[in-house]
Motif scaffolding. Structure first.
Motif, short mmCIF file in Angstrom:
data_model
loop_
_atom_site.label_atom_id
_atom_site.label_comp_id
_atom_site.label_asym_id
_atom_site.label_seq_id
_atom_site.Cartn_x
_atom_site.Cartn_y
_atom_site.Cartn_z
N ASP A 249 -6.08 -13.73 8.53
CA ASP A 249 -6.15 -14.39 7.22
C ASP A 249 -4.81 -15.06 6.93
OD1 ASP A 249 -6.38 -15.20 4.60
OD2 ASP A 249 -7.50 -13.43 3.98
N GLU A 250 -4.75 -16.40 7.04
CA GLU A 250 -3.49 -17.12 6.86
C GLU A 250 -3.09 -17.24 5.40
OE1 GLU A 250 -3.80 -20.84 8.83
OE2 GLU A 250 -3.91 -19.97 10.85
N SER A 251 -3.98 -16.89 4.46
CA SER A 251 -3.65 -16.99 3.04
C SER A 251 -2.91 -15.76 2.53
CB SER A 251 -4.93 -17.21 2.22
OG SER A 251 -5.79 -16.08 2.33
N ILE A 252 -2.80 -14.74 3.38
CA ILE A 252 -2.08 -13.52 3.01
C ILE A 252 -1.05 -13.22 4.09
CG2 ILE A 252 -2.26 -11.03 2.66
CD1 ILE A 252 -5.02 -11.45 1.50
N LYS A 253 0.18 -13.03 3.67
CA LYS A 253 1.26 -12.70 4.61
C LYS A 253 1.38 -11.18 4.69
CE LYS A 253 4.93 -13.51 7.20
NZ LYS A 253 6.13 -14.19 6.66
N LEU A 254 1.34 -10.66 5.90
CA LEU A 254 1.47 -9.23 6.13
C LEU A 254 2.91 -8.90 6.50
CD1 LEU A 254 -1.77 -8.45 8.17
CD2 LEU A 254 -1.41 -8.26 5.71
N LEU A 255 3.53 -8.03 5.73
CA LEU A 255 4.92 -7.66 5.92
C LEU A 255 5.03 -6.28 6.53
CD1 LEU A 255 6.31 -8.84 2.45
CD2 LEU A 255 6.16 -10.17 4.57
N HIS A 256 5.72 -6.18 7.64
CA HIS A 256 6.02 -4.88 8.23
C HIS A 256 7.04 -4.16 7.36
CE1 HIS A 256 7.23 -1.78 11.05
NE2 HIS A 256 8.48 -2.21 10.97
N ILE B 271 -7.90 7.12 14.51
CA ILE B 271 -6.88 6.11 14.77
C ILE B 271 -5.65 6.38 13.91
CG2 ILE B 271 -8.35 4.18 15.51
CD1 ILE B 271 -8.23 3.12 12.64
N GLU B 272 -4.53 5.88 14.37
CA GLU B 272 -3.32 5.81 13.56
C GLU B 272 -3.06 4.33 13.33
OE1 GLU B 272 1.45 6.20 14.35
OE2 GLU B 272 0.15 7.73 15.25
N GLU B 273 -2.94 3.92 12.07
CA GLU B 273 -2.75 2.51 11.80
C GLU B 273 -1.61 2.26 10.83
OE1 GLU B 273 -6.13 0.60 10.02
OE2 GLU B 273 -6.54 2.24 8.66
N GLU B 274 -0.90 1.18 11.09
CA GLU B 274 0.21 0.80 10.22
C GLU B 274 -0.31 0.31 8.88
OE1 GLU B 274 4.13 -2.19 10.19
OE2 GLU B 274 2.86 -2.04 11.98
N MET B 275 0.46 0.55 7.84
CA MET B 275 0.15 0.05 6.51
C MET B 275 1.13 -1.08 6.20
SD MET B 275 -2.34 2.01 5.12
CE MET B 275 -2.10 2.30 3.36
N PHE B 276 0.64 -2.32 6.26
CA PHE B 276 1.46 -3.47 5.90
C PHE B 276 1.49 -3.64 4.38
CE2 PHE B 276 -0.04 -4.66 10.20
CZ PHE B 276 1.18 -4.98 10.80
N ILE B 277 2.41 -4.46 3.91
CA ILE B 277 2.36 -4.94 2.54
C ILE B 277 1.81 -6.36 2.59
CG2 ILE B 277 3.74 -5.72 0.56
CD1 ILE B 277 3.43 -2.75 0.57
N GLY B 278 0.71 -6.59 1.89
CA GLY B 278 0.09 -7.91 1.86
C GLY B 278 0.51 -8.66 0.61
N VAL B 279 1.02 -9.88 0.78
CA VAL B 279 1.44 -10.71 -0.35
C VAL B 279 0.84 -12.10 -0.20
CG1 VAL B 279 3.62 -9.43 -0.55
CG2 VAL B 279 3.56 -11.56 0.77
N SER B 280 0.73 -12.81 -1.30
CA SER B 280 0.25 -14.19 -1.23
C SER B 280 1.33 -15.07 -0.61
CB SER B 280 -0.11 -14.70 -2.62
OG SER B 280 1.07 -14.94 -3.38
N SER C 157 9.61 -8.73 7.54
CA SER C 157 9.75 -7.29 7.34
C SER C 157 10.55 -7.03 6.07
CB SER C 157 10.48 -6.63 8.53
OG SER C 157 9.77 -6.85 9.74
N ILE C 158 10.25 -5.92 5.42
CA ILE C 158 10.99 -5.54 4.22
C ILE C 158 11.20 -4.03 4.21
CG2 ILE C 158 10.09 -7.43 2.79
CD1 ILE C 158 8.21 -5.33 1.47
N TYR C 159 12.17 -3.60 3.43
CA TYR C 159 12.25 -2.21 3.04
C TYR C 159 11.33 -2.05 1.83
CZ TYR C 159 16.29 -1.67 6.10
OH TYR C 159 17.10 -1.61 7.20
N LEU C 160 10.59 -0.98 1.78
CA LEU C 160 9.58 -0.85 0.72
C LEU C 160 10.18 -0.95 -0.67
CD1 LEU C 160 6.61 -0.48 0.12
CD2 LEU C 160 6.91 2.00 0.30
N LYS C 161 11.41 -0.50 -0.84
CA LYS C 161 12.05 -0.55 -2.16
C LYS C 161 12.22 -1.99 -2.65
CE LYS C 161 16.76 -0.20 -0.28
NZ LYS C 161 18.00 0.65 -0.24
N GLU C 162 12.17 -2.97 -1.72
CA GLU C 162 12.26 -4.37 -2.12
C GLU C 162 11.03 -4.80 -2.94
OE1 GLU C 162 13.72 -7.25 0.87
OE2 GLU C 162 13.81 -5.52 2.23
N ALA C 163 9.94 -4.02 -2.85
CA ALA C 163 8.72 -4.35 -3.59
C ALA C 163 8.60 -3.57 -4.89
CB ALA C 163 7.50 -4.08 -2.71
N SER C 164 9.68 -2.88 -5.29
CA SER C 164 9.60 -1.97 -6.44
C SER C 164 9.31 -2.69 -7.75
CB SER C 164 10.91 -1.17 -6.57
OG SER C 164 12.01 -2.04 -6.74
#
Length: 289
Positions: free
Chosen positions: A244-251, A155-164, A174-181
């Motif tokens: 899981d509604e307790s974790i927000k998945l960011l594209h 499979i090919e799967e997307e890697m989200f950023i999971g945050v509380s 959605s975010i640019y990854l550098k926003e999580a630096s």
């Protein structure tokens, strides 16, 4: 040159520890040491550097180990082929699992429902001294798609950023990854493929992640995210977290964050008829996820 000496050498070469090898091989230490010395005498070179009771595989040993691995693998494959031809081969699937572990249990259960006489040997830890020749398949993840005749991309799967949901980033979709630096990251230990992929993605965004927690258990990582201890990459499919509604998945808009899940096998190993059936089953199983 006796076959048993080659098998003893192979084990000692991987452990670099006579005491440990003697226990694994169920042979007394003096006999094991004599076997190694006999092999070195026959070859005319030392295979190990010795300092007191410490031994270290030298360049001669490293070169010879490659030949021994190939030779013993060919012999083992030949034996297995004969047993398989005569319906006497042990119906065991030896599987290394370095990725997608949360999906493996159901896969095994479903396969054994169809083939109940199959047994499994699963290993989920990356042991550096491991002899990969002894396993039928390896399931792993990579940042780039593998393109060789001994691997199949499952499979090919997307890697989200999971945050509380308390994290300010959770207000976004959605975010640019550098926003999580400046965020604290939770991930696997540094030697694991998942961690290497995560670190490479962050580096491609121009930063080194500040990893504050390490765990090889996805559920623990999810719990730490919920508690607000940090953020983590979350695979889209294999972690089954979309509900899981307790974790927000960011594209992640940029860089493209995805990984490939693969099944691979050693080119020198004989693939039994049951192993071939299992390989096809794994491909179909993941295609339906």
């Amino acid at each position: 040159m006796e076959l048993i000496h080659l098998k003893y050498f192979q084990n000692v070469a991987r452990t670099e520890h006579i005491t440990k090898s003697s226990k694994e091989l169920n042979i007394v230490q003096p006999a094991l040491s004599r076997s190694i010395h006999t092999l070195e005498k026959e070859l005319g070179v030392d295979l190990f550097d010795r300092n007191g009771r410490t031994i270290k595989l030298n360049k001669n040993g490293k070169s010879f180990l490659k030949t021994v691995d190939e030779t013993l693998s060919i012999l083992e494959s030949g034996k297995n082929k004969l047993l398989d031809m005569n319906n006497k081969l042990d119906l065991e699937i030896k599987l290394l699992v370095f990725a997608g572990s949360s999906t493996i249990s159901k896969l095994v259960v479903d396969f054994r429902f169809l083939y109940p006489d199959t047994t499994f040997k699963l290993l989920q830890h990356n042991i550096h001294s491991l002899n990969y020749h002894t396993f039928d398949f390896c399931i792993s993840s990579t940042l780039e798609e593998l393109k060789n005749p001994y691997s199949i991309t499952l499979i090919e799967e997307e890697m989200f950023i999971g945050v509380s949901t308390d994290n300010p980033l959770s207000k976004k979709d959605s975010i640019y990854l550098k926003e999580a630096s400046n965020e604290n990251f939770i991930s696997f230990e540094a030697t694991k493929p998942f961690r290497k992929i995560s670190d490479k993605l962050c580096l491609s965004a121009g930063f080194t992640p500040n990893t504050v927690f390490e765990s090889d258990v996805p559920e623990i990582i999810r719990n730490l995210i919920r508690a607000g201890f940090g953020i983590s990459f979350i695979p889209q499919i294999t972690w089954n977290i979309t509900s899981d509604e307790s974790i927000k998945l960011l594209h992640v808009i940029d860089p493209p964050c995805k990984r490939y899940l693969n099944i691979s096998w050693h080119p020198d190993n004989y693939m039994s008829s049951r192993a071939k059936i299992f390989k096809d089953f794994v491909v179909d199983y993941y295609s339906s996820l």
